[in-house]
Design an enzyme around this catalytic site. Sequence first.
Site, PDB file in Angstrom:
ATOM      1  N   GLY A  28     101.288  68.787   6.677  1.00 32.74           N
ATOM      2  CA  GLY A  28     100.634  67.886   7.618  1.00 32.74           C
ATOM      3  C   GLY A  28      99.572  68.609   8.408  1.00 32.74           C
ATOM      4  O   GLY A  28      99.392  69.826   8.280  1.00 32.74           O
ATOM      5  N   PRO A  29      98.844  67.889   9.252  1.00 31.94           N
ATOM      6  CA  PRO A  29      97.783  68.508  10.050  1.00 31.94           C
ATOM      7  C   PRO A  29      98.346  69.542  11.016  1.00 31.94           C
ATOM      8  O   PRO A  29      99.541  69.535  11.332  1.00 31.94           O
ATOM      9  CB  PRO A  29      97.174  67.311  10.810  1.00 31.94           C
ATOM     10  CG  PRO A  29      97.632  66.097  10.082  1.00 31.94           C
ATOM     11  CD  PRO A  29      98.944  66.437   9.473  1.00 31.94           C
ATOM     12  N   PRO A  30      97.502  70.436  11.514  1.00 33.16           N
ATOM     13  CA  PRO A  30      97.967  71.436  12.488  1.00 33.16           C
ATOM     14  C   PRO A  30      98.478  70.768  13.764  1.00 33.16           C
ATOM     15  O   PRO A  30      97.966  69.738  14.194  1.00 33.16           O
ATOM     16  CB  PRO A  30      96.704  72.266  12.782  1.00 33.16           C
ATOM     17  CG  PRO A  30      95.789  72.016  11.634  1.00 33.16           C
ATOM     18  CD  PRO A  30      96.087  70.633  11.148  1.00 33.16           C
ATOM     19  N   THR A  34     101.423  69.351  14.408  1.00 30.95           N
ATOM     20  CA  THR A  34     102.288  68.178  14.295  1.00 30.95           C
ATOM     21  C   THR A  34     103.776  68.522  14.366  1.00 30.95           C
ATOM     22  O   THR A  34     104.620  67.645  14.202  1.00 30.95           O
ATOM     23  CB  THR A  34     102.000  67.416  12.992  1.00 30.95           C
ATOM     24  OG1 THR A  34     101.956  68.339  11.894  1.00 30.95           O
ATOM     25  CG2 THR A  34     100.667  66.691  13.081  1.00 30.95           C
ATOM     26  N   GLY A  35     104.124  69.789  14.572  1.00 29.66           N
ATOM     27  CA  GLY A  35     105.520  70.139  14.828  1.00 29.66           C
ATOM     28  C   GLY A  35     106.290  70.676  13.652  1.00 29.66           C
ATOM     29  O   GLY A  35     107.523  70.655  13.664  1.00 29.66           O
ATOM     30  N   THR A  57     106.639  73.898  12.408  1.00 32.12           N
ATOM     31  CA  THR A  57     107.399  75.105  12.747  1.00 32.12           C
ATOM     32  C   THR A  57     108.524  74.786  13.714  1.00 32.12           C
ATOM     33  O   THR A  57     109.671  75.234  13.546  1.00 32.12           O
ATOM     34  CB  THR A  57     106.461  76.158  13.362  1.00 32.12           C
ATOM     35  OG1 THR A  57     105.380  76.418  12.461  1.00 32.12           O
ATOM     36  CG2 THR A  57     107.200  77.447  13.646  1.00 32.12           C
ATOM     37  N   HIS A  92      70.449  55.472  29.950  1.00 29.64           N
ATOM     38  CA  HIS A  92      70.988  55.747  28.611  1.00 29.64           C
ATOM     39  C   HIS A  92      72.458  55.348  28.519  1.00 29.64           C
ATOM     40  O   HIS A  92      72.850  54.609  27.601  1.00 29.64           O
ATOM     41  CB  HIS A  92      70.820  57.237  28.301  1.00 29.64           C
ATOM     42  CG  HIS A  92      71.318  57.642  26.952  1.00 29.64           C
ATOM     43  ND1 HIS A  92      70.492  57.837  25.878  1.00 29.64           N
ATOM     44  CD2 HIS A  92      72.582  57.875  26.480  1.00 29.64           C
ATOM     45  CE1 HIS A  92      71.209  58.186  24.814  1.00 29.64           C
ATOM     46  NE2 HIS A  92      72.484  58.214  25.165  1.00 29.64           N
ATOM     47  N   GLU A  93      73.269  55.835  29.451  1.00 30.25           N
ATOM     48  CA  GLU A  93      74.706  55.553  29.393  1.00 30.25           C
ATOM     49  C   GLU A  93      75.001  54.071  29.626  1.00 30.25           C
ATOM     50  O   GLU A  93      75.886  53.495  28.976  1.00 30.25           O
ATOM     51  CB  GLU A  93      75.459  56.412  30.406  1.00 30.25           C
ATOM     52  CG  GLU A  93      75.367  57.910  30.170  1.00 30.25           C
ATOM     53  CD  GLU A  93      75.815  58.332  28.776  1.00 30.25           C
ATOM     54  OE1 GLU A  93      76.681  57.647  28.180  1.00 30.25           O
ATOM     55  OE2 GLU A  93      75.294  59.324  28.264  1.00 30.25           O
TER      56      GLU A  93
END
Length: 666
Positions: free
Chosen positions: A221-223, A225-226, A228, A460-461
């Site tokens: 999974g992606p870095p 995400t738990g 370890t 702009h904003e």
Amino acid sequence: MGVSWIRRWTLVAGLGLMLSAHAEALSYRDRVAIDLERKEPAITRELVQLVTANRKHPAVEQRLRLGLLNNLEGDALRTKLPTLFKDDAPTWADVYVRLKTPPPARRNAGHTKELRGIGEKISGLGDQLGRKKSELESNIGRFMDGSAGAGDADRADVRGNGWGSKPPPSQGGNDGRITFDDVVGIDEQKEQLMEIVDMLKNPARYRRAGADIPTGILMAGPPGTGKTFTAQALANEAGVNFMSLEGPAFINKYVGESANKVREFFAAARQKAPTILFIDEIEALAGKRLDGDQGAERETNAAVTQLLVEMDGMSDNLDGSKPLVIIVGATNRIDMLDPAVLRPGRFDRKVIFTLPDVKGREAVLNLYVNKRKKKGVPYAPDLDTKEIARQTAGMSPADLRNIVNLASTLAARENRRDNASPDKIVIKQDHLRHAIELVEFGGERKHAMTEKDKKQTAYHELGHAIVGTFVPGGDPITKITIIPRDTGAGGVTMSQPAEERAYWTKAQFLARIAMAMGGRAAEQLVFGEITTGPSSDLQNASGLAREMVMAYGMSDELGPVSFVQNEQGNFMSRGGKLQAVSEATQQKIDSEVKRILLEQEKVATEIVAKYRGVLDQIVPVLQTKETLEGDEFRALVKQFGGGTPPGGGKGAGSFAAARRMGPSGR
């Protein structure tokens, strides 16, 4: 005067003598190392005798543990030691010097009392350096030590960093152990692992049913995400030993002997069975074997082949005659693993970790907040983690933990700035909101903007905000600010969908592109020129339009065709690889992207022109306040004749349109 000079020269001479003695001692150690590397019989035999006679000496005990010989005795140990001395000669030479009687003192008996005092001081410094070195080696040894049981009374957590350089986190339940109660936001993954826990606790039940206990579990999974964290909880829940290593560190540390160390690593695990072997970033150790037989290719291939052999040796264990060892691998790149590693019989289970949804994010936030509350950290009673969860779509548990920690830091910073008592610290909702902005957009830059720049940025904003509010399919505006950010943004406009979306429609994509073009449209309409401000808006809009055409088949000209090849198993990639297309097709793709952008720029210009009067009246308010919350903005739109804007101030996920500062960084 004469006595003073004599004393100085005497001091210098004494220092020279001591340095000379120190150099002789170093050369003595070096000679021992050379003899050990050559396996000189006399010195090797003497060191074997010293080691076997001093097994309890800290230096000996540590080196044997690192060499995985701490469980050997008698002839078995004496046979292995010469090779161990040769492989790490400098370290064992140091052990030899420490075990032997120190070399005779070389001080001249006729030295003065003052010289002896200087020598003692220098010797003391050497002892301090020696102690620091021993302490460092001890720490390294502790991190490289084999694991004790998960229920070891001397340890509050699983500390089996056998071979690993990453100590397991200690935060957990009341006793400090990480359990599944600490693993939140990934309920589906936790449910899959509960069966593994039952297998480890009650293996006879599954053997009776004829079921093999899995040889390996692959967590992908992606870095953040738990993965370890969950592996450590798995070992604690099952009450088994835990050993870990990091793939890249392993390969780099044991250059030239990776295959041998893999074999020794598994042998150590079997001695401690039942054991969970955790291999972080396993793609570095079990990557696809390469064509070639030199250097890195040979090293990688040998390590992978040995890993395959060891994993084969753990399968087919129906009768329970083999030690119960389960490998848990973690990776962000399944696509880089060797196909032979992934086949059933090696990694039997694959558990895919995904980014948490809004409920999962709320659970993670509550976990970290409640842990801090138990430690006495003061939080405001009206703290709303549900709102923060809605604002953090796409964030991992690691990101959420960082936000909670940043909120605490901001509260302490505010307390210090106000020169108040630490007892007055209270972490509020605004601290968490500010922490999200820090993570997503960076910190505020306090440099002074000219009135002209401030006015241009405000138009702009507000151009983004007006278009995002009134374009069909747009999302509610949540915040507008013209405070510059250290990431280069001159201002930021944020919006959020009313609900977290699993799927997006074409109309919603077009609305986001129109909103991104709103700042450029406002600048051109009001000032008659275009600045560098919309640069990031154009990048975002162009990227989204290209995805519509190439990945989602949302082009009438090209039809329902995808030109993107997904990288299956690559959780580090946010898209895919562009398929090879002809020049004519590429021209059509570019033409469609340009058409979408021009059409949405026209939509944005028409909306800004329609609400120009409202825009002109809100600009001075924003210039003065510098920040408007979503509810304030909608109230001003209604007050200045724009009607009642759709949407509210709370939603899920976020989208930001930012005005970039120019090359000068103003």
